[in-house]
Design an enzyme around this catalytic site. Structure first.
Site, PDB file in Angstrom:
ATOM      1  CG  HIS A 198      -6.833   9.283   0.627  1.00 34.78           C
ATOM      2  ND1 HIS A 198      -6.991   7.978   0.214  1.00 34.78           N
ATOM      3  CD2 HIS A 198      -7.141  10.058  -0.442  1.00 34.78           C
ATOM      4  CE1 HIS A 198      -7.381   7.980  -1.058  1.00 34.78           C
ATOM      5  NE2 HIS A 198      -7.489   9.231  -1.473  1.00 34.78           N
ATOM      6  CG  ASP A 236      -2.570  15.143  -3.959  1.00 37.70           C
ATOM      7  OD1 ASP A 236      -3.518  14.452  -3.564  1.00 37.70           O
ATOM      8  OD2 ASP A 236      -2.024  14.988  -5.084  1.00 37.70           O
ATOM      9  CG  HIS A 249      -8.458  14.595  -1.486  1.00 39.83           C
ATOM     10  ND1 HIS A 249      -7.432  14.568  -2.401  1.00 39.83           N
ATOM     11  CD2 HIS A 249      -9.060  13.387  -1.561  1.00 39.83           C
ATOM     12  CE1 HIS A 249      -7.431  13.386  -3.013  1.00 39.83           C
ATOM     13  NE2 HIS A 249      -8.407  12.657  -2.529  1.00 39.83           N
ATOM     14  CB  CYS A 279      -0.921  -0.014   1.217  1.00 39.47           C
ATOM     15  SG  CYS A 279      -1.813   1.519   1.447  1.00 39.47           S
ATOM     16  CG  HIS A 322      -4.320  -0.553   5.115  1.00 35.24           C
ATOM     17  ND1 HIS A 322      -3.912   0.120   3.993  1.00 35.24           N
ATOM     18  CD2 HIS A 322      -5.366  -1.327   4.739  1.00 35.24           C
ATOM     19  CE1 HIS A 322      -4.656  -0.246   2.963  1.00 35.24           C
ATOM     20  NE2 HIS A 322      -5.546  -1.127   3.388  1.00 35.24           N
ATOM     21  CG  HIS A 365      -3.941   4.025   3.550  1.00 35.51           C
ATOM     22  ND1 HIS A 365      -2.932   3.273   4.159  1.00 35.51           N
ATOM     23  CD2 HIS A 365      -4.289   4.965   4.461  1.00 35.51           C
ATOM     24  CE1 HIS A 365      -2.702   3.752   5.379  1.00 35.51           C
ATOM     25  NE2 HIS A 365      -3.518   4.787   5.586  1.00 35.51           N
ATOM     26  CG  ASN A 406     -12.447  11.172  -4.088  1.00 36.57           C
ATOM     27  OD1 ASN A 406     -13.413  11.918  -3.987  1.00 36.57           O
ATOM     28  ND2 ASN A 406     -11.300  11.571  -4.629  1.00 36.57           N
TER      29      ASN A 406
HETATM   30  P1  AMP Z   1      -7.906   9.561  -4.580  1.00 38.93           P
HETATM   31  O1  AMP Z   1      -8.044   9.696  -6.058  1.00 38.93           O
HETATM   32  O2  AMP Z   1      -9.011  10.212  -3.801  1.00 38.93           O
HETATM   33  O3  AMP Z   1      -7.681   8.120  -4.163  1.00 38.93           O
HETATM   34  O4  AMP Z   1      -6.631  10.398  -4.170  1.00 38.93           O
HETATM   35  C1  AMP Z   1      -5.338   9.901  -4.245  1.00 38.93           C
HETATM   36  C2  AMP Z   1      -4.432  11.088  -4.240  1.00 38.93           C
HETATM   37  O5  AMP Z   1      -3.123  10.652  -3.931  1.00 38.93           O
HETATM   38  C3  AMP Z   1      -4.348  11.852  -5.559  1.00 38.93           C
HETATM   39  O6  AMP Z   1      -4.771  13.196  -5.373  1.00 38.93           O
HETATM   40  C4  AMP Z   1      -2.872  11.750  -5.930  1.00 38.93           C
HETATM   41  O7  AMP Z   1      -2.379  12.930  -6.538  1.00 38.93           O
HETATM   42  C5  AMP Z   1      -2.214  11.502  -4.593  1.00 38.93           C
HETATM   43  N1  AMP Z   1      -0.936  10.811  -4.611  1.00 38.93           N
HETATM   44  C6  AMP Z   1      -0.619   9.697  -5.303  1.00 38.93           C
HETATM   45  N2  AMP Z   1       0.650   9.338  -5.042  1.00 38.93           N
HETATM   46  C7  AMP Z   1       1.145  10.243  -4.170  1.00 38.93           C
HETATM   47  C8  AMP Z   1       2.410  10.416  -3.512  1.00 38.93           C
HETATM   48  N3  AMP Z   1       3.434   9.573  -3.700  1.00 38.93           N
HETATM   49  N4  AMP Z   1       2.557  11.475  -2.678  1.00 38.93           N
HETATM   50  C9  AMP Z   1       1.540  12.343  -2.482  1.00 38.93           C
HETATM   51  N5  AMP Z   1       0.328  12.229  -3.050  1.00 38.93           N
HETATM   52  C10 AMP Z   1       0.126  11.184  -3.883  1.00 38.93           C
HETATM   53 ZN    ZN Z   2      -2.318   1.347   3.632  1.00 40.39          ZN
END
Ligand code: AMP
Ligand code: ZN
Length: 114
Positions: free
Chosen positions: A100, A30, A102, A4, A46, A98, A87
């Site tokens: 999260h 992000d 925003h 993950c 997780h 995982h 989301n």
């Molecule tokens: P979601 O589409 O709601 O699952 O959001 C996932 C978010 O993770 C997106 O906005 C990506 O830009 C962000 N993301 C993906 N990889 C990374 C990373 N290595 N560091 C920071 N943000 C990331």
């Molecule tokens: Zn995780």
């Protein structure tokens, strides 16, 4: 370690620009910001997403909401306003499995949610 991405970030195995951290949560910028301020807030433990809240204890769940406000304060957007989004699933366009949140702000956001 599991595969993950956000577990790896929480463990420090993949670098991220940390904004705020405590024992149970981590907030970082992000990588592909969609507003002037765009930070991700995760539990260090997780959980797949909003449908998997039973993986977390209530202390962690409340810590997430409290941390969101603290992140907004640290970003200087507490008073100008911000949006907290999680989301979930396919239609919700969740791309990282995982939990999260925003935290979006730093500018006037769209008056539409989608
Ligand atoms: P979601 O589409 O709601 O699952 O959001 C996932 C978010 O993770 C997106 O906005 C990506 O830009 C962000 N993301 C993906 N990889 C990374 C990373 N290595 N560091 C920071 N943000 C990331
Ligand atoms: Zn995780």
């Amino acid at each position: 370690m599991n595969e993950c991405l956000f577990c790896k970030i929480a463990a420090g195995a993949i670098p991220a620009k940390t904004v705020y951290e405590n024992d149970v949560v981590l907030a970082f910028h992000d990588i592909n910001p969609q507003s002037k301020a765009h930070v991700l807030l995760i539990p260090k433990k997780h959980a797949q997403g909003l449908n998997d809240l039973n993986a977390l204890d209530d202390g962690t769940l409340s810590a997430l909401l409290r941390a969101a406000k603290e992140v907004a304060r640290l970003l200087g957007i507490q008073d100008s306003g911000y949006r907290l989004v999680s989301n979930c699933g396919e239609d919700g366009r969740q791309s990282v499995q995982h939990l999260h949140f925003h935290i979006l702000g730093g500018e006037r956001l769209s008056d539409r949610m989608v």
